[in-house]
Design an enzyme around this catalytic site. Sequence first.
Site, PDB file in Angstrom:
ATOM      1  N   ARG A  16     -16.167  26.379  66.688  1.00 38.95           N
ATOM      2  CA  ARG A  16     -17.380  26.417  67.515  1.00 38.95           C
ATOM      3  C   ARG A  16     -18.541  27.093  66.807  1.00 38.95           C
ATOM      4  NH1 ARG A  16     -13.120  27.072  70.968  1.00 38.95           N
ATOM      5  NH2 ARG A  16     -13.327  29.325  70.913  1.00 38.95           N
ATOM      6  N   GLU A  25      -3.386  39.699  67.244  1.00 40.54           N
ATOM      7  CA  GLU A  25      -2.551  40.486  68.153  1.00 40.54           C
ATOM      8  C   GLU A  25      -1.064  40.199  67.880  1.00 40.54           C
ATOM      9  OE1 GLU A  25      -3.552  39.883  72.202  1.00 40.54           O
ATOM     10  OE2 GLU A  25      -2.259  41.506  72.910  1.00 40.54           O
TER      11      GLU A  25
END
Length: 177
Positions: A62, A99
């Site tokens: 994006r 993460e």
Amino acid sequence: MDTFTQLIDENIGRVPDFPSPGIQFKDISTLFQNPPLVNEIATVFATYSQGKVDAVCGIESRGFLFGLLIAQKLGLPFVLIRKTGKLPPPTVSESYRLEYGEATIEVQPAYIKDGMRFLIHDDVLATGGTAQATAKLIKKCGGVPAQFSFIAELVSLGGKQRLLQYSYEIQCLLSYE
Ligand code: AMP
């Protein structure tokens, strides 16, 4: 919030629990239904970077959307930062921790000249891991991460703090807690 940022805010979709539970996805694709607004946003980004950078890089995928528009408005080259394995060689890569697990991004170093000042652009600044890895990648190739710009930052994730070591020039049109 001024009327411009309010309009952007109203044109960003919110998708709960996507791509995983507990995440609220900020969907910028809604913006692209409003061409005059897209043009105005690109102008605001370009004005911020006018005279401050020599090239723009956009982060897959994006970050390519406004990244290329900004580069075009400034009449500057655009460089793609892509996930590993997508760009033809020769490439230089940088790995960073997520993460869970690890991610790797790549760039074609032929487009980065020594001392070239880059605007690093992406849609959303979350933890800042991706933008930081991009800054490292640009530096590794001899370039300078001179500015960052994002449509929105997720303040509570502290991404901005990770980027300040590269540049104080960080533009976020919207800030969400
Ligand atoms: P980070 O490396 O944590 O700053 O994550 C930034 C990347 O993940 C950007 O390329 C964003 O497009 C995407 N991203 C992270 N969180 C969100 C979110 N809540 N909504 C939309 N995109 C996100």
